[in-house]
Design a protein around this motif. Structure first.
Motif, short mmCIF file in Angstrom:
data_model
loop_
_atom_site.label_atom_id
_atom_site.label_comp_id
_atom_site.label_asym_id
_atom_site.label_seq_id
_atom_site.Cartn_x
_atom_site.Cartn_y
_atom_site.Cartn_z
N THR A 18 11.36 6.18 -7.06
CA THR A 18 11.97 4.87 -7.01
C THR A 18 11.20 3.90 -6.11
O THR A 18 11.66 2.79 -5.87
N SER A 19 10.06 4.32 -5.62
CA SER A 19 9.26 3.46 -4.74
C SER A 19 8.58 2.35 -5.54
O SER A 19 8.17 2.55 -6.68
N THR A 20 8.45 1.18 -4.92
CA THR A 20 7.75 0.07 -5.56
C THR A 20 6.83 -0.59 -4.53
O THR A 20 7.11 -0.58 -3.35
N THR A 21 5.75 -1.16 -5.03
CA THR A 21 4.85 -1.94 -4.20
C THR A 21 4.64 -3.27 -4.90
O THR A 21 4.38 -3.31 -6.10
N THR A 22 4.75 -4.35 -4.15
CA THR A 22 4.60 -5.69 -4.72
C THR A 22 3.54 -6.44 -3.94
O THR A 22 3.57 -6.46 -2.72
N VAL A 23 2.62 -7.06 -4.67
CA VAL A 23 1.61 -7.92 -4.05
C VAL A 23 1.77 -9.29 -4.68
O VAL A 23 1.69 -9.44 -5.89
N GLU A 24 2.01 -10.30 -3.85
CA GLU A 24 2.11 -11.67 -4.35
C GLU A 24 0.70 -12.26 -4.35
O GLU A 24 0.01 -12.21 -3.35
N GLY A 25 0.28 -12.83 -5.46
CA GLY A 25 -1.06 -13.40 -5.54
C GLY A 25 -2.02 -12.44 -6.20
O GLY A 25 -1.64 -11.62 -7.02
N GLN A 26 -3.27 -12.50 -5.85
CA GLN A 26 -4.33 -11.72 -6.47
C GLN A 26 -4.52 -10.40 -5.74
O GLN A 26 -4.50 -10.34 -4.52
N LEU A 27 -4.73 -9.33 -6.50
CA LEU A 27 -5.01 -8.02 -5.95
C LEU A 27 -6.43 -7.63 -6.33
O LEU A 27 -6.77 -7.56 -7.51
N ASN A 28 -7.26 -7.42 -5.36
CA ASN A 28 -8.63 -6.96 -5.60
C ASN A 28 -8.73 -5.51 -5.14
O ASN A 28 -8.32 -5.19 -4.02
N VAL A 29 -9.28 -4.67 -5.98
CA VAL A 29 -9.42 -3.26 -5.65
C VAL A 29 -10.87 -2.87 -5.76
O VAL A 29 -11.52 -3.13 -6.77
N ILE A 30 -11.39 -2.26 -4.73
CA ILE A 30 -12.74 -1.69 -4.77
C ILE A 30 -12.55 -0.19 -4.79
O ILE A 30 -11.99 0.38 -3.87
N GLY A 31 -12.96 0.46 -5.86
CA GLY A 31 -12.73 1.89 -6.01
C GLY A 31 -11.79 2.14 -7.17
O GLY A 31 -11.53 1.27 -7.98
N ALA A 32 -11.25 3.33 -7.23
CA ALA A 32 -10.42 3.75 -8.36
C ALA A 32 -8.94 3.57 -8.06
O ALA A 32 -8.51 3.66 -6.92
N ILE A 33 -8.19 3.33 -9.12
CA ILE A 33 -6.74 3.38 -9.05
C ILE A 33 -6.34 4.48 -10.01
O ILE A 33 -6.67 4.45 -11.19
N ASN A 34 -5.64 5.47 -9.49
CA ASN A 34 -5.21 6.59 -10.32
C ASN A 34 -3.72 6.51 -10.55
O ASN A 34 -2.95 6.24 -9.64
N GLN A 35 -3.33 6.75 -11.79
CA GLN A 35 -1.91 6.76 -12.14
C GLN A 35 -1.52 8.21 -12.30
O GLN A 35 -2.09 8.94 -13.11
N PHE A 36 -0.55 8.66 -11.52
CA PHE A 36 -0.09 10.03 -11.61
C PHE A 36 1.15 10.06 -12.48
O PHE A 36 2.02 9.22 -12.36
N GLY A 37 1.20 11.01 -13.37
CA GLY A 37 2.33 11.02 -14.29
C GLY A 37 2.73 12.42 -14.69
O GLY A 37 2.98 13.27 -13.86
N ALA A 38 2.70 12.67 -15.98
CA ALA A 38 3.28 13.84 -16.63
C ALA A 38 3.20 15.13 -15.83
O ALA A 38 4.21 15.64 -15.40
N ALA A 39 2.03 15.70 -15.67
CA ALA A 39 1.90 16.94 -14.91
C ALA A 39 1.88 16.60 -13.43
O ALA A 39 1.14 15.72 -13.01
N ALA A 40 2.71 17.27 -12.66
CA ALA A 40 2.82 16.95 -11.24
C ALA A 40 1.45 16.96 -10.56
O ALA A 40 0.72 17.94 -10.63
#
Length: 188
Positions: free
Chosen positions: A149-171
């Motif tokens: 149930t955790s959420t993160t909110t960024v107002e405005g522009q989000l710049n990411v250097i590196g990878a963003i991984n989405q964790f899902g189905a398999a723990a």
């Protein structure tokens, strides 16, 4: 005033009713005024930690910082920082008048800002991080110990250097790997 319990208070009614609390340092009029048995508190500034009774481990720097706090282990930095917090414990509140209007009983929050507009969503809000200068935080996260149930909110522009991984189905497995893909899907 230096008590037998290794506490020091300097200012009108500072440590006025202290009994067995020890290792407290309270400087300024009415600092730690109601403190009785609490230990390890530091308060500097008129009315800081004025109503702390028996819970310890709090630090308040600035006039009115943590003024109504009876919850323990709080950090209040800035004039009137967290002065609406009553029983909420383990809060870190930094900035003048931050959390001085809404937050009262909520705990384990981190609020950093520059005005009373930055506060918690409700009196009992817990496990929230908010950074900003207005009621719309520049960055906020909620959920604490409940990842689903955790959420993160960024107002405005989000710049990411590196990878963003989405964790899902398999723990513990990134969703793109669980689905058989070798590369992460493009973000849009």
């Amino acid at each position: 005033r230096d008590t037998a319990n290794m506490s020091y208070g300097n200012g009108f009614q500072s440590l006025a009713v202290a009994t067995t609390g020890n290792a407290n340092t309270c400087i300024g009029d009415n600092t730690c005024k109601a403190l009785t048995t609490a230990s390890n508190n530091t308060a500097v500034g008129h009315n800081s930690l004025a109503t702390a009774l028996s819970t310890g481990g709090s630090t308040a720097l600035g006039a009115g910082a943590g003024q109504l706090s009876t919850g323990g282990s709080g950090v209040f930095v800035g004039t009137n920082a967290g002065n609406s917090v009553t029983s909420g414990a383990n809060n870190v509140i930094i900035g003048p008048s931050v959390a001085s209007t809404t937050l009262t009983t909520g705990g384990s929050n981190i609020l950093i800002g520059a005005s009373s507009a930055l506060t918690a969503a409700a009196a009992g809000t817990s496990n929230t991080i908010r950074i900003g200068t207005s009621s719309t935080a520049v960055w906020s996260a909620t959920g604490g110990d409940t990842p689903s149930t955790s959420t993160t909110t960024v107002e405005g522009q989000l710049n990411v250097i590196g990878a963003i991984n989405q964790f899902g189905a398999a723990a513990g497995t990134p969703a793109h790997i669980a689905s058989g893909q070798n590369t992460a899907p493009a973000l849009t």
